[in-house]
Design an enzyme around this catalytic site. Structure first.
Site, mmCIF file in Angstrom:
data_model
loop_
_atom_site.group_PDB
_atom_site.id
_atom_site.type_symbol
_atom_site.label_atom_id
_atom_site.label_comp_id
_atom_site.label_asym_id
_atom_site.label_seq_id
_atom_site.Cartn_x
_atom_site.Cartn_y
_atom_site.Cartn_z
ATOM 1 N N HIS A 94 0.817 -1.210 0.000
ATOM 2 C CA HIS A 94 0.000 0.000 0.000
ATOM 3 C C HIS A 94 0.851 1.261 0.000
ATOM 4 C CE1 HIS A 94 -3.771 -1.919 0.060
ATOM 5 N NE2 HIS A 94 -3.750 -2.345 1.303
ATOM 6 N N GLU A 106 -11.630 -11.402 -20.415
ATOM 7 C CA GLU A 106 -10.457 -11.564 -19.548
ATOM 8 C C GLU A 106 -10.156 -13.030 -19.271
ATOM 9 O OE1 GLU A 106 -11.330 -9.509 -15.886
ATOM 10 O OE2 GLU A 106 -13.456 -9.966 -16.078
ATOM 11 N N ASP A 130 -6.080 -9.947 -16.075
ATOM 12 C CA ASP A 130 -6.515 -11.320 -15.835
ATOM 13 C C ASP A 130 -6.280 -12.201 -17.055
ATOM 14 O OD1 ASP A 130 -7.240 -11.554 -13.199
ATOM 15 O OD2 ASP A 130 -9.271 -10.822 -13.496
ATOM 16 N N CYS A 141 -8.759 -2.414 -21.510
ATOM 17 C CA CYS A 141 -8.778 -1.617 -20.272
ATOM 18 C C CYS A 141 -7.763 -2.095 -19.242
ATOM 19 C CB CYS A 141 -10.175 -1.607 -19.648
ATOM 20 S SG CYS A 141 -10.750 -3.220 -19.095
#
Length: 557
Positions: A187, A428, A452, A499
Site C-alpha cells: 500500500h 479476460e 486477468d 482496459c
C-alpha cells in the site's frame, strides 16, 4: 559514490539529503495482569482511539490523495473492528491474564501468518495491514507516537513504511523514500505512485552513516545514489529535466480528439475506482470512463450499498464527466477483492472460484439491485453496463434476463431509464477470447481486461514474484488472443476496447489500432501520453506492418 539498488516502486527522480529513520522497536513482552477486566477496558479505550485516528486519516486521504487510497484505511478500520480479531484479543486477556499489548501482538502474528502462507503477493501484503493495525493499537496502549516529523525537504530511508506514515508525509518535505523491506505491491508503494513521490523498496540494509549525505533517488530505475559524482549527477538531473519537459509537451494535446494520422477515431478513456476518481479522469482529459470498478462501492463501508446509494454514485460520476460515457463493470468480487460480509466462503483457489459474474448470478437479488441502480442512472447520464469474467454465452443470456427484469420493474413503477443502454462484457478469460465470434452477437461491445487475461493464459499468478517472468512483456499468446478479439468485434460491427495495464503502454498502441481496437482505457495520468501515441499512428501503416497481406491485391498474394 555508493549505489543502493532495490525494486522500483514509484517513478521519478529527486535530489536531497538522506534522512535515515531508525525506529526504536522494543519487543512486546508478555506480563501477567492482576485485573483482566481492567486490562480489557484499557484495550477497548485504545481501540476507540485508533478508530477515531483512522477516521481522520480516511477523511484526509480522501481529500488530498483520492478515494481508492482512502480504501486502504477503510480496510484497516474494518480489521480493527473485526469480530474474530477482537474476540481473540479479549479471550487472551481474560483467560490467560496477559497484558493487552501482548494479546494484540500475538493475535496479529497469528493472523499475519495465515496471510503470509497464502499464494500471491496481494494476500501476503495483507499481513502488513494486520501488523499496521496492531502497531497502532500497541502504540495507543503504550501512549507512544512514532510518526515521522519532517522539518526540511529530505529523501527518507527506513526499514519499512506503513501506509499511514506514507500518506502523512508533507509532499513538500518528502522528496522520495527508499525502504529496506516492502514490495512494489504494498500500500505504501501504491500511495507513493498516487502522490507522485519517487520510491524504491526492498533495497536491503541501508547504512545509518549515510544519514545527512547528499543523494539522488531514481524511482524509475529503482536506485539511490549516495554522494553521486558530478557526471552521474548531471546525467540524472538531465533525465529529470527531460521528463518534466515531456510532461509539459503532452499538455499541448489537452482538449484534442484522439485521431490517427489517417483520420481513424480512437477513444482514450480512463479507469476509476470511485466517485472522487472521476475528478482525476476529467482533469486528465479522458474522453469517458472505460472501467468504473463498482466493487469499491461494496468495499467502502463494510456493508452492502443500497440501490439509492449506487444510483447516486453512478449519476454523480456521469455528471462529473460532463455527460461522457461511463462504462460500469458490475460487481467483481472475489479472488483478490474479498468482501467479507458477502460470505462467499473459503475457496482453495479463489481466482478460479465463485467470483465476478458467477457470484452475481448466484445472488440474483444482489445483482438486480445493482442493475436497477444502473438503469435509473441511465436516465440522467450516459451509462453502459459491462459484465466481468464471462466465459460463455449462457452467462450473458442469464445476465441480460436480469437486465430485462430490472427494466420491467422500473417501467411498472414509472421510474425513468434509458431503453438504449449498451451492454458489454469483459474479455479476460481465454474462453471468452477464443469464442469472441460466438459471443459478439449477444453484446454491444467488448473490453479486454489484459491483467486477468495474461495470468489465465499463461497459468501464472501475476502477483507471485516467482513467476512474474511469465506475465511480463509482450506475450505472443496474449497478443494473438487480443488480435482475434479485435477482428471478431470488427466483423460483428461492435466496438472493442482494452482496459488492462497493456492499454497504457504506448509501444502497443500501434498494434491495438492494427487489430480493430477502437478504445483504450488507462489510468487518468496516462491519457495524454496514449493520445499522443494514437495521433502519431497511421492505421494503414500499422496494418501493413503487422498484416502486410491485408493491403495486397488478391492476385498479388
Amino acid at each position: 559514490m555508493e549505489i543502493i539498488c532495490g525494486k522500483k516502486a514509484s517513478s521519478g527522480i529527486a535530489e536531497g539529503e538522506l534522512y535515515v529513520a531508525r525506529k526504536e522497536r522494543g519487543k512486546v513482552t508478555r506480563t501477567k495482569v492482576d485485573d483482566p477486566a481492567a486490562e480489557t477496558e484499557k484495550y477497548r479505550r485504545a481501540r476507540t482511539k485508533v478508530s477515531s485516528e483512522l477516521s481522520e486519516l480516511i477523511k484526509r486521504t480522501r481529500e488530498t490523495v483520492g478515494e481508492d487510497e482512502a480504501q486502504i484505511f477503510e480496510i484497516h478500520k474494518m480489521m480493527l473492528w473485526d469480530e474474530d480479531f477482537d474476540q481473540s484479543i479479549v479471550s487472551m486477556i481474560r483467560w490467560q491474564a496477559v497484558n493487552a499489548e501482548y494479546a494484540v501482538s500475538a493475535t496479529a502474528d497469528n493472523l499475519a501468518r495465515i496471510f503470509t502462507e497464502m499464494s500471491g503477493d496481494y494476500m501476503k501484503a495483507r499481513a502488513a495491514d494486520i501488523h499496521d493495525v496492531a502497531k497502532r493499537l500497541t502504540e495507543a496502549l503504550e501512549g507512544k507516537d512514532e510518526t515521522f516529523r519532517l522539518t526540511a525537504p529530505v529523501i527518507i530511508a527506513a526499514e519499512d513504511l506503513t501506509p499511514g506514515e506514507t500518506v502523512n508525509f508533507d509532499k513538500d518535505l518528502a522528496l522520495g523514500f527508499i525502504t529496506e523491506l516492502g514490495s512494489d505491491n504494498s500500500h505504501s508503494a501504491i500511495l507513493a505512485r498516487t502522490m507522485g513521490i519517487p520510491a524504491v523498496v526492498a533495497a536491503g540494509r541501508i547504512d545509518p552513516s549515510f544519514h545527512g549525505k547528499r543523494c539522488i533517488i531514481d524511482g524509475t530505475e529503482g536506485k539511490l545514489y549516495v554522494d553521486p559524482d558530478p557526471m552521474t549527477r548531471r546525467l540524472l538531473l538531465k533525465r529529470k529535466e527531460e521528463s518534466e519537459k515531456r510532461a509539459a509537451s503532452l499538455e499541448a494535446l489537452r482538449n484534442h480528439l484522439s485521431v490517427t494520422k489517417d483520420g481513424k477515431r480512437i477513444k482514450v478513456y480512463a479507469n476509476i475506482g470511485d466517485i472522487n476518481d472521476a475528478k482525476y479522469a476529467y482533469e486528465g482529459d479522458a474522453e469517458g470512463i472505460g472501467l468504473f470498478r463498482s466493487e469499491f462501492l461494496y468495499m467502502k463501508n463494510g456493508a452492502l450499498p443500497g440501490e439509492e446509494e449506487q444510483f447516486n454514485a453512478y449519476k454523480t460520476v456521469g455528471e462529473k464527466m460532463g455527460g461522457r460515457e461511463i462504462i460500469v463493470r458490475t460487481l467483481d468480487a472475489g479472488a483478490d477483492k474479498q468482501i467479507g460480509y458477502l460470505n462467499a466462503g473459503n475457496e482453495a483457489n479463489p481466482a478460479l472460484g465463485l467470483r465476478a459474474i458467477r457470484l452475481c448470478l448466484s445472488r440474483q437479488e444482489l445483482f438486480l439491485t445493482q442493475l436497477r441502480a444502473l438503469y435509473r442512472a441511465s436516465a440522467y447520464v450516459k451509462i453502459s453496463i459491462m459484465f466481468p469474467m464471462i466465459v460463455n454465452k449462457e452467462e450473458i443470456i442469464e445476465s441480460k434476463k436480469l437486465c430485462r427484469l430490472a427494466m420491467e420493474q422500473l417501467r411498472a413503477e414509472g421510474v425513468p431509464f434509458s431503453e438504449h443502454t449498451k451492454i458489454g462484457i469483459m474479455v479476460e478469460t481465454p474462453a471468452a477470447a477464443v469464442c469472441a465470434d460466438l459471443l459478439a452477437p449477444y453484446v454491444d461491445f467488448f473490453s479486454i481486461g489484459t491483467n486477468d487475461l495474461i495470468q489465465y493464459t499463461v497459468a501464472a499468478d501475476r502477483e507471485n514474484p516467482s513467476v512474474t517472468y511469465l506475465t511480463e512483456g509482450r506475450i505472443e499468446a496474449v497478443m494473438r488472443l487480443i488480435s482475434h478479439v479485435g477482428r471478431c468485434a470488427g466483423a460483428a460491427g461492435i466496438r472493442a476496447g482494452v482496459c488492462g495495464e497493456l492499454a497504457a503502454d504506448p509501444s502497443l498502441t500501434e498494434f491495438f489500432i492494427a487489430n480493430d481496437i477502437t478504445e483504450l482505457s488507462v489510468p487518468p495520468s496516462k491519457v495524454l501520453e496514449i493520445r499522443e501515441a494514437v495521433m502519431k499512428t497511421d492505421s494503414r501503416e500499422a496494418i501493413k506492418k503487422y498484416y502486410p497481406h491485408k493491403l495486397q491485391k488478391k492476385e498479388d498474394v
